[in-house]
Enzyme design. Structure first.
Site, PDB file in Angstrom:
ATOM      1  N   GLY A   1      -0.251   0.806  -0.013  1.00  0.00           N
ATOM      2  CA  GLY A   1      -1.567   0.228  -0.225  1.00  0.00           C
ATOM      3  C   GLY A   1      -2.277   0.902  -1.379  1.00  0.00           C
ATOM      4  N   TYR A   2      -3.354   0.268  -1.828  1.00  0.00           N
ATOM      5  CA  TYR A   2      -4.090   0.766  -2.994  1.00  0.00           C
ATOM      6  C   TYR A   2      -5.531   1.069  -2.613  1.00  0.00           C
ATOM      7  CZ  TYR A   2      -0.040  -0.228  -5.690  1.00  0.00           C
ATOM      8  OH  TYR A   2       1.238  -0.182  -6.163  1.00  0.00           O
TER       9      TYR A   2
END
Length: 153
Positions: free
Chosen positions: A29-30
């Site tokens: 994820g970011y």
């Protein structure tokens, strides 16, 4: 400073599958997808990582990666709006290691091969299963796939 030099390709066939020597499931994820920098959190098997990447300069960019406890990585993934799910397959071709990412979920059907190079002008053997290069196409950046998945193209 750590520099990542990477080229990315689509696959022309499944010929690479017989050469896989290891596969690992990855949740990624970011925390930040700013064009100037990305901050990524990843659970790769049982190991957690936090990675900061600078803006792309062609196929090169600054990259800093640090191990973090798996529980911390899982907690950080919960802060990410969209989490990529993929299986990374490792394939060696001569002296080079290819990372082939097979995406799941909203990115199912997308399979890309990446190779990290020692220099921008480094040469490498192109396996016959390699397709078109997409290194410069921002749609194939993992950070972009987290915001606009393959199923919405």
């Amino acid at each position: 400073m750590a520099i990542e030099i990477e080229r990315k390709f689509l696959l022309a066939s499944d010929g690479w599958r017989d050469a896989v020597h290891r596969s690992t499931r990855i949740a990624q994820g970011y925390l930040c997808t700013d064009p100037e920098r990305t901050v990524r959190v990843r659970l790769k098997g049982d190991a957690g990582f936090l990675t900061i990447k600078g803006k792309n300069q062609g196929i090169a960019r600054a990259e800093f990666e640090y191990p973090v406890p798996a529980d911390d990585a899982a907690a950080m993934l919960a802060l990410c709006p969209n989490v990529l799910d993929k299986t990374r397959h490792l394939v060696s071709v001569e002296t080079m290691l290819w990372e082939i990412d097979e995406f799941h979920g909203d990115n199912a059907g997308l399979v890309v091969a990446e190779i990290e190079l020692p220099s921008v002008d480094a040469t490498f053997v192109r396996p016959d299963w390699l397709g078109a290069e997409v290194s410069a196409d921002p749609r194939y950046f993992n950070s972009a796939l987290s915001e606009k998945p393959y199923c919405r193209w």
